[in-house]
Design an enzyme around this catalytic site. Structure first.
Site, mmCIF file in Angstrom:
data_model
loop_
_atom_site.group_PDB
_atom_site.id
_atom_site.type_symbol
_atom_site.label_atom_id
_atom_site.label_comp_id
_atom_site.label_asym_id
_atom_site.label_seq_id
_atom_site.Cartn_x
_atom_site.Cartn_y
_atom_site.Cartn_z
ATOM 1 N N LYS A 79 26.020 -44.850 24.674
ATOM 2 C CA LYS A 79 26.374 -46.139 25.324
ATOM 3 C C LYS A 79 27.733 -47.059 25.208
ATOM 4 C CE LYS A 79 24.065 -49.666 25.434
ATOM 5 N NZ LYS A 79 24.590 -51.097 25.930
ATOM 6 N N ASP B 72 28.487 -55.269 27.681
ATOM 7 C CA ASP B 72 27.657 -54.206 26.190
ATOM 8 C C ASP B 72 26.303 -54.566 27.057
ATOM 9 O OD1 ASP B 72 27.274 -52.230 24.435
ATOM 10 O OD2 ASP B 72 25.505 -53.839 24.052
ATOM 11 N N SER C 58 27.289 -42.028 7.682
ATOM 12 C CA SER C 58 27.483 -43.734 8.746
ATOM 13 C C SER C 58 27.479 -44.306 7.051
ATOM 14 C CB SER C 58 25.705 -44.086 8.324
ATOM 15 O OG SER C 58 25.631 -45.066 8.301
ATOM 16 N N ARG C 59 28.107 -45.425 6.890
ATOM 17 C CA ARG C 59 29.137 -46.006 6.087
ATOM 18 C C ARG C 59 27.609 -46.070 4.476
ATOM 19 N NH1 ARG C 59 33.687 -49.728 8.300
ATOM 20 N NH2 ARG C 59 32.304 -50.180 10.101
ATOM 21 N N ILE D 199 19.804 -49.442 16.506
ATOM 22 C CA ILE D 199 19.559 -48.738 17.615
ATOM 23 C C ILE D 199 18.617 -47.321 17.626
ATOM 24 C CG2 ILE D 199 21.724 -48.103 18.146
ATOM 25 C CD1 ILE D 199 19.453 -49.083 20.988
#
Length: 308
Positions: free
Chosen positions: A90, A168, A36-37, A14
């Site tokens: 969201k 979702d 971020s991993r 996203i």
């Protein structure tokens, strides 16, 4: 006002599809770091944890949190405690309580908290809201059906507790409905279908009503193949209203009244900048509250196991 130094936490699909292009096109923001991993953004300083990023980059003004909702509260709390403005993808969190706590913290810190609902910014949503406010609504039917294998391939978090499952995408429909309805609605009955090997539902059938007993029927399903369905149909005194294609087109009585290209995430970032400049927050929990009500009131039905 100089550009807002922005960081992103959770660099996934996203972010690449929507956030990065929207940020690049908005002069109010400058992307200065990511945490971020696994994911990184070319030309942007990358960290593997929000703690390391906040310690190393004191110039950050705002943070967009794009990791799964189960992990968002802790990151948001750290960012707000450090005085950063926060954009929540969201759904804004895994529970109502944690998002309410974040809102309290944002108010104490004088920081902006934005619970974003991208589908509310679909092109024809405001036109639909205006139409419904001008007439009497008799009923509404929400049909939100899509193919989970296409949109969420191999994403295990959506099937885990707190991942919401079919809600979702379904929460996108609820974010539109709660925005365009002239009066609040309340869940009266529902059925949630759970694959026998998953912790979150793959389908939901929900019945709402408002104070005048006007019915709203919502059908969410993640098993639809072929053409995807993202439609909201209202029977009104002025004819049938159809808000289709996720909110991008509005028809009344079979006649197209409004259509425009998709620009949801650019609109979200414009809104985020406005809120920061005004020193305000925007934390509407109505869509998430309806999902919580569905888990509380809905009957559980177990269906065949689902495998990607």
């Amino acid at each position: 006002m100089s550009a807002i130094n922005l960081a992103i936490v959770g660099v996934g699909k996203i972010v690449r599809d929507q956030h990065l292009p929207s940020i690049a096109a908005n002069a109010d923001f400058k992307l200065v770091a990511t945490a971020s991993r696994h994911g990184t953004v070319d030309g942007v300083t990358a960290y593997t944890s929000i703690d390391d990023m906040l310690d190393a980059e004191p110039s950050i003004d705002a943070v967009s949190l794009c990791m799964p909702p189960q992990y968002r509260y802790e990151a948001a709390y750290k960012a707000l405690a450090a005085g950063k403005h926060v954009f929540l993808e969201k759904p804004p969190g895994a529970t109502l309580s944690e998002v309410e706590d974040l809102e309290d913290l944002a108010n104490k810190q004088g920081a902006t908290l934005f619970a974003s609902w991208h589908s509310r910014y679909a092109a024809a949503v405001e036109a639909a809201k205006s139409f419904l406010s001008s007439t009497e609504m008799k009923s509404m039917h929400v049909i939100w059906k899509e193919d989970v294998r296409h949109w969420h391939p191999n994403q295990e978090w959506i099937w885990q507790a707190g991942g919401l499952g079919v809600f979702d995408p379904g929460i996108n429909a609820l974010s539109i409905v709660t925005h365009i309805l002239p009066k609040a609605m309340f869940l009266s009955a529902g059925t949630l279908e759970f694959p026998e090997n998953r912790d979150s539902p793959i389908a939901a059938d929900l019945h709402f009503r408002n104070v005048d007993y006007v019915p709203v029927h919502a059908e969410f399903d993640w098993r639809q193949t072929g053409k995807q369905s993202w439609d909201i149909i209202a029977e009104t005194a002025a004819g049938q209203m159809v808000l289709s294609e996720g909110g991008s087109k509005l028809s009344v009585g079979g006649e197209l009244k409004f259509s425009a290209p998709e620009a949801e995430y650019p609109s979200l970032y414009r809104r985020f900048a406005e809120l920061i400049k005004a020193g305000k927050s925007d934390v509407d929990l109505a869509p998430l509250r309806h999902v919580a009500d569905a888990f509380m009131l809905g009957k559980r039905k177990f269906v065949e196991a689902f495998y990607d």
